[in-house]
Design a protein around this motif. Sequence first.
Motif, PDB file in Angstrom:
ATOM      1  N   LYS A 247       3.460   3.942  10.361  1.00 40.20           N
ATOM      2  CA  LYS A 247       4.514   3.835  11.366  1.00 40.20           C
ATOM      3  C   LYS A 247       5.014   2.390  11.461  1.00 40.20           C
ATOM      4  CE  LYS A 247       3.835   5.723  15.440  1.00 40.20           C
ATOM      5  NZ  LYS A 247       3.484   5.883  16.871  1.00 40.20           N
ATOM      6  N   ILE A 248       4.111   1.429  11.422  1.00 44.34           N
ATOM      7  CA  ILE A 248       4.500   0.015  11.490  1.00 44.34           C
ATOM      8  C   ILE A 248       5.328  -0.363  10.262  1.00 44.34           C
ATOM      9  CG2 ILE A 248       3.602  -2.344  11.387  1.00 44.34           C
ATOM     10  CD1 ILE A 248       1.261  -1.324  13.135  1.00 44.34           C
ATOM     11  N   LEU A 249       4.900   0.078   9.079  1.00 41.20           N
ATOM     12  CA  LEU A 249       5.656  -0.210   7.858  1.00 41.20           C
ATOM     13  C   LEU A 249       7.024   0.468   7.887  1.00 41.20           C
ATOM     14  CD1 LEU A 249       2.858   0.035   5.141  1.00 41.20           C
ATOM     15  CD2 LEU A 249       4.040  -2.021   5.938  1.00 41.20           C
ATOM     16  N   GLY A 250       7.091   1.671   8.438  1.00 36.43           N
ATOM     17  CA  GLY A 250       8.369   2.362   8.557  1.00 36.43           C
ATOM     18  C   GLY A 250       9.316   1.650   9.498  1.00 36.43           C
ATOM     19  N   LEU A 251       8.790   1.172  10.624  1.00 36.63           N
ATOM     20  CA  LEU A 251       9.623   0.410  11.564  1.00 36.63           C
ATOM     21  C   LEU A 251      10.096  -0.899  10.945  1.00 36.63           C
ATOM     22  CD1 LEU A 251       7.629   0.989  14.865  1.00 36.63           C
ATOM     23  CD2 LEU A 251       9.902   1.868  14.313  1.00 36.63           C
ATOM     24  N   PHE A 252       9.201  -1.574  10.240  1.00 35.89           N
ATOM     25  CA  PHE A 252       9.575  -2.810   9.546  1.00 35.89           C
ATOM     26  C   PHE A 252      10.648  -2.537   8.495  1.00 35.89           C
ATOM     27  CE2 PHE A 252       8.900  -5.779   5.986  1.00 35.89           C
ATOM     28  CZ  PHE A 252       9.260  -6.955   6.632  1.00 35.89           C
ATOM     29  N   SER A 253      10.484  -1.443   7.772  1.00 32.47           N
ATOM     30  CA  SER A 253      11.463  -1.068   6.752  1.00 32.47           C
ATOM     31  C   SER A 253      12.831  -0.780   7.374  1.00 32.47           C
ATOM     32  CB  SER A 253      10.964   0.163   5.998  1.00 32.47           C
ATOM     33  OG  SER A 253      11.951   0.661   5.148  1.00 32.47           O
ATOM     34  N   ALA A 254      12.857  -0.035   8.474  1.00 28.47           N
ATOM     35  CA  ALA A 254      14.130   0.269   9.144  1.00 28.47           C
ATOM     36  C   ALA A 254      14.793  -1.006   9.645  1.00 28.47           C
ATOM     37  CB  ALA A 254      13.886   1.245  10.295  1.00 28.47           C
ATOM     38  N   LEU A 255      14.003  -1.898  10.203  1.00 27.14           N
ATOM     39  CA  LEU A 255      14.554  -3.170  10.682  1.00 27.14           C
ATOM     40  C   LEU A 255      15.079  -4.019   9.532  1.00 27.14           C
ATOM     41  CD1 LEU A 255      14.988  -5.065  13.115  1.00 27.14           C
ATOM     42  CD2 LEU A 255      12.726  -6.015  12.633  1.00 27.14           C
ATOM     43  N   LEU A 256      14.342  -4.092   8.458  1.00 27.14           N
ATOM     44  CA  LEU A 256      14.754  -4.877   7.295  1.00 27.14           C
ATOM     45  C   LEU A 256      16.025  -4.312   6.661  1.00 27.14           C
ATOM     46  CD1 LEU A 256      13.938  -7.232   5.393  1.00 27.14           C
ATOM     47  CD2 LEU A 256      12.772  -5.518   4.006  1.00 27.14           C
ATOM     48  N   ILE A 257      16.078  -2.999   6.506  1.00 27.14           N
ATOM     49  CA  ILE A 257      17.247  -2.366   5.892  1.00 27.14           C
ATOM     50  C   ILE A 257      18.480  -2.530   6.776  1.00 27.14           C
ATOM     51  CG2 ILE A 257      18.241  -0.137   5.228  1.00 27.14           C
ATOM     52  CD1 ILE A 257      15.387   0.633   4.281  1.00 27.14           C
ATOM     53  N   SER A 258      18.333  -2.289   8.075  1.00 31.44           N
ATOM     54  CA  SER A 258      19.501  -2.398   8.959  1.00 31.44           C
ATOM     55  C   SER A 258      19.989  -3.842   9.060  1.00 31.44           C
ATOM     56  CB  SER A 258      19.187  -1.841  10.344  1.00 31.44           C
ATOM     57  OG  SER A 258      18.146  -2.562  10.954  1.00 31.44           O
ATOM     58  N   THR A 259      19.079  -4.794   9.101  1.00 32.61           N
ATOM     59  CA  THR A 259      19.478  -6.197   9.137  1.00 32.61           C
ATOM     60  C   THR A 259      20.181  -6.591   7.836  1.00 32.61           C
ATOM     61  OG1 THR A 259      17.588  -6.698  10.552  1.00 32.61           O
ATOM     62  CG2 THR A 259      18.639  -8.554   9.462  1.00 32.61           C
TER      63      THR A 259
END
Length: 171
Positions: A97-109
Amino acid sequence: MAFSAWLSMHYEEKGPVVWLAFFLELIAAVTLFFLMALTCADVFGRYFLGNAVDGATEMTEMGIAILVFAEMPVITWRGGHVVVDILDRMLGNTLIKILGLFSALLISTSLYFLATRIFQLAERSLRRDEVTEFLEMPVGYIVEYIAFMSWATAALMITYGVYRLLVQSRN
């Protein structure tokens, strides 16, 4: 059957987002139909009439840009991107879940800053009156469209993408 009933039966989204998804997919479908008709006319003209459609390559390039960037927000909203989950069985749910949230934040940024740069290039293209080589169509409007759809994809990734990740992790 009413159209709204058909829409709710075939689309998983709720509220006004279902209309946005339908509209974007309608744009993609009409564009795909146009590309198919253009290709058929171009091939028919080339082989049977000895004359291809003028500017078919440029129209195809613009059509593909419209098609891809119309679907990008919808695919992001639905979580339809390719995901490699080789290590998911070895990692705990919390870490995933943490990696998924980090991934979503990285991709959207990344998409946000990429869209900002694309928009700057579109403005420059419009200022310079850049046009396509054969049909002399303004290039800047298509590039602006790409920037706006990239911003929409970034917003959808950070909002509903994170929401979906959090809700699915509970199930």
